[in-house]
Write a protein that holds these residues in place. Structure first.
Motif, PDB file in Angstrom:
ATOM      1  N   PRO A   1      33.173  39.590  47.764  1.00  7.44           N
ATOM      2  CA  PRO A   1      34.459  39.990  48.370  1.00  7.44           C
ATOM      3  C   PRO A   1      35.665  39.386  47.664  1.00  7.44           C
ATOM      4  O   PRO A   1      36.755  39.967  47.700  1.00  7.44           O
ATOM      5  CB  PRO A   1      34.340  39.487  49.815  1.00  7.44           C
ATOM      6  CG  PRO A   1      33.296  38.413  49.772  1.00  7.44           C
ATOM      7  CD  PRO A   1      32.345  38.807  48.697  1.00  7.44           C
ATOM      8  N   ASP A   2      35.497  38.241  47.018  1.00  8.02           N
ATOM      9  CA  ASP A   2      36.623  37.611  46.317  1.00  8.02           C
ATOM     10  C   ASP A   2      37.027  38.396  45.077  1.00  8.02           C
ATOM     11  O   ASP A   2      38.171  38.288  44.623  1.00  8.02           O
ATOM     12  CB  ASP A   2      36.264  36.177  45.917  1.00  8.02           C
ATOM     13  CG  ASP A   2      36.039  35.279  47.134  1.00  8.02           C
ATOM     14  OD1 ASP A   2      36.648  35.565  48.198  1.00  8.02           O
ATOM     15  OD2 ASP A   2      35.268  34.313  47.025  1.00  8.02           O
ATOM     16  N   LEU A   3      36.094  39.153  44.513  1.00  9.83           N
ATOM     17  CA  LEU A   3      36.399  39.932  43.320  1.00  9.83           C
ATOM     18  C   LEU A   3      36.974  41.306  43.630  1.00  9.83           C
ATOM     19  O   LEU A   3      37.484  41.983  42.719  1.00  9.83           O
ATOM     20  CB  LEU A   3      35.139  40.093  42.464  1.00  9.83           C
ATOM     21  CG  LEU A   3      34.624  38.852  41.736  1.00  9.83           C
ATOM     22  CD1 LEU A   3      33.340  39.187  40.987  1.00  9.83           C
ATOM     23  CD2 LEU A   3      35.676  38.328  40.764  1.00  9.83           C
ATOM     24  N   GLN A   4      36.884  41.738  44.879  1.00 17.01           N
ATOM     25  CA  GLN A   4      37.358  43.072  45.230  1.00 17.01           C
ATOM     26  C   GLN A   4      38.842  43.285  44.912  1.00 17.01           C
ATOM     27  O   GLN A   4      39.203  44.275  44.268  1.00 17.01           O
ATOM     28  CB  GLN A   4      37.099  43.346  46.725  1.00 17.01           C
ATOM     29  CG  GLN A   4      35.656  43.265  47.162  1.00 17.01           C
ATOM     30  CD  GLN A   4      34.799  44.391  46.607  1.00 17.01           C
ATOM     31  OE1 GLN A   4      35.299  45.407  46.150  1.00 17.01           O
ATOM     32  NE2 GLN A   4      33.493  44.194  46.621  1.00 17.01           N
ATOM     33  N   PRO A   5      39.752  42.364  45.307  1.00 13.42           N
ATOM     34  CA  PRO A   5      41.181  42.572  44.971  1.00 13.42           C
ATOM     35  C   PRO A   5      41.444  42.556  43.468  1.00 13.42           C
ATOM     36  O   PRO A   5      42.302  43.303  42.979  1.00 13.42           O
ATOM     37  CB  PRO A   5      41.880  41.388  45.662  1.00 13.42           C
ATOM     38  CG  PRO A   5      40.927  40.921  46.707  1.00 13.42           C
ATOM     39  CD  PRO A   5      39.560  41.169  46.154  1.00 13.42           C
ATOM     40  N   VAL A   6      40.694  41.708  42.745  1.00 16.60           N
ATOM     41  CA  VAL A   6      40.880  41.640  41.294  1.00 16.60           C
ATOM     42  C   VAL A   6      40.486  42.963  40.649  1.00 16.60           C
ATOM     43  O   VAL A   6      41.222  43.515  39.802  1.00 16.60           O
ATOM     44  CB  VAL A   6      40.052  40.483  40.701  1.00 16.60           C
ATOM     45  CG1 VAL A   6      40.182  40.461  39.181  1.00 16.60           C
ATOM     46  CG2 VAL A   6      40.477  39.150  41.303  1.00 16.60           C
ATOM     47  N   LEU A   7      39.313  43.495  41.025  1.00 17.40           N
ATOM     48  CA  LEU A   7      38.862  44.760  40.460  1.00 17.40           C
ATOM     49  C   LEU A   7      39.777  45.915  40.869  1.00 17.40           C
ATOM     50  O   LEU A   7      40.053  46.812  40.067  1.00 17.40           O
ATOM     51  CB  LEU A   7      37.428  45.050  40.910  1.00 17.40           C
ATOM     52  CG  LEU A   7      36.337  44.138  40.340  1.00 17.40           C
ATOM     53  CD1 LEU A   7      34.978  44.509  40.915  1.00 17.40           C
ATOM     54  CD2 LEU A   7      36.296  44.234  38.818  1.00 17.40           C
TER      55      LEU A   7
ATOM     56  N   GLY B   1      43.051  45.790  41.514  1.00 18.43           N
ATOM     57  CA  GLY B   1      44.260  45.723  40.702  1.00 18.43           C
ATOM     58  C   GLY B   1      43.994  46.074  39.242  1.00 18.43           C
ATOM     59  O   GLY B   1      44.805  46.758  38.600  1.00 18.43           O
ATOM     60  N   LEU B   2      42.862  45.620  38.716  1.00 13.62           N
ATOM     61  CA  LEU B   2      42.525  45.866  37.313  1.00 13.62           C
ATOM     62  C   LEU B   2      42.350  47.357  37.040  1.00 13.62           C
ATOM     63  O   LEU B   2      42.970  47.918  36.114  1.00 13.62           O
ATOM     64  CB  LEU B   2      41.250  45.106  36.945  1.00 13.62           C
ATOM     65  CG  LEU B   2      40.701  45.337  35.531  1.00 13.62           C
ATOM     66  CD1 LEU B   2      41.697  44.852  34.480  1.00 13.62           C
ATOM     67  CD2 LEU B   2      39.362  44.639  35.358  1.00 13.62           C
ATOM     68  N   PHE B   3      41.516  48.019  37.844  1.00 16.86           N
ATOM     69  CA  PHE B   3      41.231  49.428  37.580  1.00 16.86           C
ATOM     70  C   PHE B   3      42.401  50.331  37.952  1.00 16.86           C
ATOM     71  O   PHE B   3      42.602  51.375  37.306  1.00 16.86           O
ATOM     72  CB  PHE B   3      39.960  49.858  38.319  1.00 16.86           C
ATOM     73  CG  PHE B   3      38.697  49.336  37.685  1.00 16.86           C
ATOM     74  CD1 PHE B   3      38.281  49.813  36.454  1.00 16.86           C
ATOM     75  CD2 PHE B   3      37.937  48.366  38.310  1.00 16.86           C
ATOM     76  CE1 PHE B   3      37.128  49.339  35.854  1.00 16.86           C
ATOM     77  CE2 PHE B   3      36.784  47.882  37.727  1.00 16.86           C
ATOM     78  CZ  PHE B   3      36.378  48.367  36.492  1.00 16.86           C
ATOM     79  N   LEU B   4      43.185  49.950  38.945  1.00 19.74           N
ATOM     80  CA  LEU B   4      44.385  50.728  39.261  1.00 19.74           C
ATOM     81  C   LEU B   4      45.380  50.660  38.104  1.00 19.74           C
ATOM     82  O   LEU B   4      45.970  51.681  37.716  1.00 19.74           O
ATOM     83  CB  LEU B   4      45.027  50.211  40.546  1.00 19.74           C
ATOM     84  CG  LEU B   4      46.320  50.909  40.982  1.00 19.74           C
ATOM     85  CD1 LEU B   4      46.070  52.392  41.228  1.00 19.74           C
ATOM     86  CD2 LEU B   4      46.895  50.242  42.235  1.00 19.74           C
TER      87      LEU B   4
END
Length: 328
Positions: free
Chosen positions: A39-45, A47-50
């Motif tokens: 779950p900690d990587l969800q916001p990073v991914l 933002g990255l893919f967007l």
């Protein structure tokens, strides 16, 4: 015709065995694989893919705008480049938005109709990318090996015809995949897909074709839409390099090859990863490797194309500067 007989044979062979099976209902939805369970990587991914998606769309739109607005770029080479940019926008838009939404909602559910629609559009645009890159290699071959006849050979009618043929062949490939994948049935309400989108190569593994027939059709499509374009590109560059080596001055050699460098890099990135994913699923079952390669050719490669063509091409950089000056 060969495609038709292969599919007809496989279809009736499967139907003959399915007559004895009762209560076999079509699957209602699919579950796509998540990129990560952390779950900690969800916001990073997210933002990255967007960001990658927005950069890809904006970059390719700028190339299309630069080519269409600058009369100096109204040549076959840049016509096909604008077509490639348009296809790249459609290509990434079939997978990235759904993936971004799934990351945000932490859900990978997609309906049966939605999955087939995504798969069909993906097959069309990935195939068009493949064929347009081959056409661009032919364009460079004519420009370098037959420069005096370039304008005559690469006339607007031929350019339009090649674009139309690339679309029709891509549509054919999409419909052939649909014919195979429409036979997916299951006793369950949902089926799992080992990818973050409805990848045709993954869906073929779920098809009701028997394994042997499935592999025959897959290798045949891979050869027709993969090996033939690659062979055409390699032959074109063999002729191009032979012609460049005959140029006496080193400056002339560099100028001739510089017009092909960007295209050659895109070919290596896109066809190398895409072809590997399509056929690699038949011999390898490593989900992590497959996911990384899929992200490379569905998201990263379309994003790199605008940078590759704009930073390495003086004409595109000049057109973008003139476009910016007019806007200011």
């Amino acid at each position: 015709v060969t495609h038709f007989f292969i599919l007809t044979f496989c279809f009736f062979k499967r139907c003959s065995s399915d007559i004895q099976v009762q209560n076999l209902t079509p699957v209602s939805e699919f579950h796509l694989m998540r990129l990560t369970e952390d779950p900690d990587l969800q916001p990073v991914l997210f933002g990255l893919f967007l960001s990658m998606y927005l950069v890809t769309v904006l970059g390719n739109l700028l190339i299309i705008l630069a080519v269409s607005s600058d009369s100096h770029l109204h040549t076959p080479m840049y016509f096909f480049l604008s077509i490639l940019s348009s296809v790249d926008i459609c290509f990434i838009s079939t997978t990235a938005p759904k993936m971004i939404v799934d990351i945000q909602t932490q859900s990978g559910v997609i309906s049966y109709v939605g999955c087939l629609t995504q798969m069909s559009l993906f097959a069309i645009f990935v195939c068009m990318d493949d064929i347009i890159l081959t056409v661009m290699a032919y364009d460079r071959f004519v420009a370098i090996c037959h420069p005096l006849h370039y304008q005559v050979i690469m006339n607007p009618r031929l350019c339009g015809f090649l674009t139309l043929v690339s679309f029709l062949l891509s549509l054919l490939d999409s419909q052939l995949h649909n014919l195979m994948i429409l036979q997916i049935t299951s006793f369950k309400d949902a089926m799992d897909i080992s990818s973050f989108f409805c990848d045709p190569s993954q869906l073929l593994n779920l098809s009701c074709f028997d394994t042997y027939s499935n592999k025959i059709v897959r290798y045949f499509l891979g050869a027709f839409y993969g090996l033939l374009p690659i062979s055409g590109i390699l032959f074109s560059y063999y002729k191009i390099i032979s012609s460049i080596l005959r140029i006496p001055s080193s400056g002339g050699k560099y100028k001739a090859f510089s017009t092909c460098g960007s295209h050659l890099l895109v070919v290596c990135l896109f066809l190398g990863t895409g072809f590997g994913v399509y056929l690699g699923t038949t011999v390898s079952h490593s989900l992590r490797k497959g996911t990384v390669v899929s992200v490379m050719y569905t998201v990263v490669t379309p994003m790199l194309n605008p940078f590759n063509y704009s930073l390495r091409n003086r004409d595109i950089k000049g057109a973008l500067k003139r476009l910016h000056s007019r806007a200011v």
